[in-house]
Design a protein around this motif. Sequence first.
Motif, PDB file in Angstrom:
ATOM      1  N   GLU A 128      -3.592   4.801   0.943  1.00 15.80           N
ATOM      2  CA  GLU A 128      -4.339   4.169   2.223  1.00 15.80           C
ATOM      3  C   GLU A 128      -5.642   3.847   2.063  1.00 15.80           C
ATOM      4  O   GLU A 128      -6.334   2.928   3.012  1.00 15.80           O
ATOM      5  N   ILE A 135       0.799  -1.173   0.017  1.00 23.25           N
ATOM      6  CA  ILE A 135      -0.016   0.105   0.090  1.00 23.25           C
ATOM      7  C   ILE A 135       0.800   1.289  -0.101  1.00 23.25           C
ATOM      8  O   ILE A 135       1.519   1.785   1.053  1.00 23.25           O
ATOM      9  N   LYS A 176      -6.803   0.117   1.524  1.00 21.52           N
ATOM     10  CA  LYS A 176      -6.026  -1.026   2.101  1.00 21.52           C
ATOM     11  C   LYS A 176      -6.706  -2.165   2.164  1.00 21.52           C
ATOM     12  O   LYS A 176      -5.999  -3.148   1.793  1.00 21.52           O
TER      13      LYS A 176
END
Length: 325
Positions: free
Chosen positions: A239, A234, A242
Amino acid sequence: MRHLVSIKDLSSEEFAVLVDRAAHYKKVFKAGNLSESQKNHAKLIGKTIALVFSKRSTRTRISTEGAAAFFGAQPMFLGREDIQLGVNETFHDTTKVISSMVSCIFARVNRHSEIQQLVKHSSVPIVNSLCDKFHPLQAICDLLTIKEHLDYTKNKLKVAWIGDANNVINDMAIACLKMGIDVAISTPHGIEMDQDIIDAGLEIAKSNGTKLECTHNSIEAATNADVLVTDTFISMGEEYAKATKLKQFQGFQVNSEVCSHAKPNYKFMHCLPRHEEEVSDDIFYGEHSIVFEEAENRLYAAMAVIDVFVINKGDFSAGHDSVSN
């Protein structure tokens, strides 16, 4: 004027010079010889090196500032909250201003197009310190680390990448192939390497007698590998995805099962920061891991780049006789 945008832009000989220079400056730095240190420190006294960083960093910032100080330059860190780059001022205007006052710009940005704009408008060398397409400083450091442990000039090696198709492997694959190292890349289904990287890699492999293989099977890639490499699944800015990415990367952790298919004396590498979903603790901290030596070598990679692109103004042959291989 030469810029460092990607390893793809360098000849095999030029890239080899950067690795050799990094090794040379590592010896100089470790030796701690006062007269030698003073000689290098005098090379850029009174000069400034700008660090234009849109993304946070640990290794890149420390190594770049340390390398600038080693040569006597003043490093000037310019984070995204510090300047107007791309906010209230165009890339053109900001680049014109910054480059008029410094000797070099290390740029850690988001998009490759931003590096291209900096190169277009800068009056001093631009060093790509990471963008979404390339990470050349990491490739120099990684090949120095591999050379120190397995010496690809004397041994035929295979590097296996297990993970995402990202900026790190884009440059590392090209660098390895240029140095005569076979490369196997394993990514999850649905994630493919950029076609221009594959095309460039296959062309280099053909001329150098090396192999470039892409697969979605991590065991296949790891089989008989001398070096196993992975990176974060990632990336910064991803993010939000994720949960989706972790599901996509299930089965791609570098662990004892995967490593059992590599050669007995394999080495494990990771550019950091590291998360457990990418590599198990026993591998990351185990006897085959060289990740912290790899991280330290970022300093000497930055020294090599400043030496060639700033001090010697892009002349790869200048001062080459003094380099210890």
